[in-house]
Design an enzyme around this catalytic site. Sequence first.
Site, mmCIF file in Angstrom:
data_model
loop_
_atom_site.group_PDB
_atom_site.id
_atom_site.type_symbol
_atom_site.label_atom_id
_atom_site.label_comp_id
_atom_site.label_asym_id
_atom_site.label_seq_id
_atom_site.Cartn_x
_atom_site.Cartn_y
_atom_site.Cartn_z
ATOM 1 N N SER A 217 0.843 -1.202 0.000
ATOM 2 C CA SER A 217 0.000 0.000 0.000
ATOM 3 C C SER A 217 0.877 1.251 0.000
ATOM 4 O O SER A 217 2.073 1.168 -0.316
ATOM 5 C CB SER A 217 -0.929 -0.030 1.221
ATOM 6 O OG SER A 217 -1.916 0.968 1.114
ATOM 7 N N ASN A 218 0.325 2.402 0.348
ATOM 8 C CA ASN A 218 1.098 3.642 0.383
ATOM 9 C C ASN A 218 0.572 4.535 1.509
ATOM 10 O O ASN A 218 -0.363 4.174 2.213
ATOM 11 C CB ASN A 218 1.040 4.355 -0.970
ATOM 12 C CG ASN A 218 -0.386 4.636 -1.368
ATOM 13 O OD1 ASN A 218 -1.085 5.396 -0.721
ATOM 14 N ND2 ASN A 218 -0.851 3.983 -2.441
ATOM 15 N N HIS A 219 1.171 5.706 1.665
ATOM 16 C CA HIS A 219 0.866 6.569 2.815
ATOM 17 C C HIS A 219 -0.371 7.431 2.643
ATOM 18 O O HIS A 219 -0.643 8.277 3.500
ATOM 19 C CB HIS A 219 2.049 7.511 3.089
ATOM 20 C CG HIS A 219 3.238 6.814 3.666
ATOM 21 N ND1 HIS A 219 3.194 6.174 4.871
ATOM 22 C CD2 HIS A 219 4.488 6.646 3.192
ATOM 23 C CE1 HIS A 219 4.372 5.650 5.126
ATOM 24 N NE2 HIS A 219 5.178 5.918 4.116
ATOM 25 N N SER A 220 -1.119 7.295 1.569
ATOM 26 C CA SER A 220 -2.265 8.182 1.365
ATOM 27 C C SER A 220 -3.258 8.053 2.533
ATOM 28 O O SER A 220 -3.602 6.947 2.945
ATOM 29 C CB SER A 220 -2.963 7.825 0.053
ATOM 30 O OG SER A 220 -4.195 8.499 -0.014
ATOM 31 N N ALA A 284 -4.695 7.357 -4.380
ATOM 32 C CA ALA A 284 -3.306 6.960 -4.650
ATOM 33 C C ALA A 284 -3.350 5.461 -4.952
ATOM 34 O O ALA A 284 -3.262 4.634 -4.042
ATOM 35 C CB ALA A 284 -2.435 7.251 -3.446
#
Length: 409
Positions: A217-220, A284
Amino acid sequence: MHTFSMWKNKKIILAITGGIAAYKMTTLTRLLIKAGAQVQVVMSPEAHTFVTPLTLATLSKNPVLTDFQADKRSGTWNNHVELGLWADIMLIAPATANTLAKMANGLCDNLLMAVYLSARCPVFFAPAMDLDMYQHFSVKQNISKLTTHGNHLIPPAYGELASGLKGEGRLAEPEYIFKELENYWLSQNKSDFWKDKKVMLTAGPTREAIDPVRFISNHSSGKMGYAIANQLAKLGAEVHLISGPSQEVADGNIKIKQVESAQEMYLASIKIFPQCHIAILAAAVSDYTPAEKATKKIKKKSEDMHISLIKTPDIAAELGKIKKQGQCNIGFALETDNELKNAQGKLERKNFDLIVLNSLQDAGAGFGHDTNRIKIIDRKGQIQNFALKSKAEVAQDIINQIEKTYQNP
Ligand code: C5P
């Protein structure tokens, strides 16, 4: 220190009554002053037991008012009518059961109540009291009477109360109260344009499963997408929000579809897009996903391990291909280098009408922050630069620009 334009010189009466949560108003005062507002604190005599006027006078940069008489010897007095006319907003927080009863019945036994009865501006009140008091029918009746007559309720939060009991009654957090006031300013700019518009938004990150317990995943945080969605809902648009995992709260009028993976987000988007006037692609989306998703938890074996990744659908690009006349697509770009060139490339490739550029190079902008600094680029190559602002204000800037572009493509 950031001064947000919508708060600049807004005149706030912060009326504090005698509840344990009064100390939280120090934080709210700081938030309001930091945002550029002028704050006049008015306290009930009982509030002095819980927080000192000296603290609030220092933070608000203004003497605190409590009594009708400013100076007994000279006979000078605090003019409640003037104060009531001066304010753009009056906020009563914490509002005790006693003050709510007085407000609902027009009692006027202190300066705070006289200011309330004289105020022509919108009045917000944030009740705070113990569990059973808040549930009492007489308190409920008073609150209902106040809201019926146009006072704005900022409901208490659920949580641990000073008594040790758990439930509803805790004063809303200062940050939440601040946001509620901010949303009020923003909603003052109502335009009819959005009332018949259907808008789809993607927001938040996606999660690409590796096995049943792990994902990429990512930091969004979803903050920016939710701020736009909530603001559009307030402006009367029909909002369809397709959201990856996020802690943000959507306005009750939004139709929300929760998804996890890029593929799920793609399928939900492609389904709703043909019925929408506007698509805002703020998610994102993970660009790659594991080629195979293990059905059981992968065990540790060798020193290194490799995961083969395959591309996910580019939702924005796919919608760009099927976009028809009368539809407008807005994309986002988060760049670390060559920002303008990369953003302009995406505008072309994905057939966006506008692209919002976030820069990770700006302090306070990007993932997880409550503030953001953006540039908006259109198809004519025009670039608009905006100052560092709260995400709610940035949302309004983006919405204004979409409105202009939709009407004048
Ligand atoms: O290419 P990049 O990921 O930087 O493009 C960002 C824009 O494209 C954003 O508006 C994002 O929501 C959208 N996007 C998408 N689907 C993807 C990747 C990005 O909709 N798979």
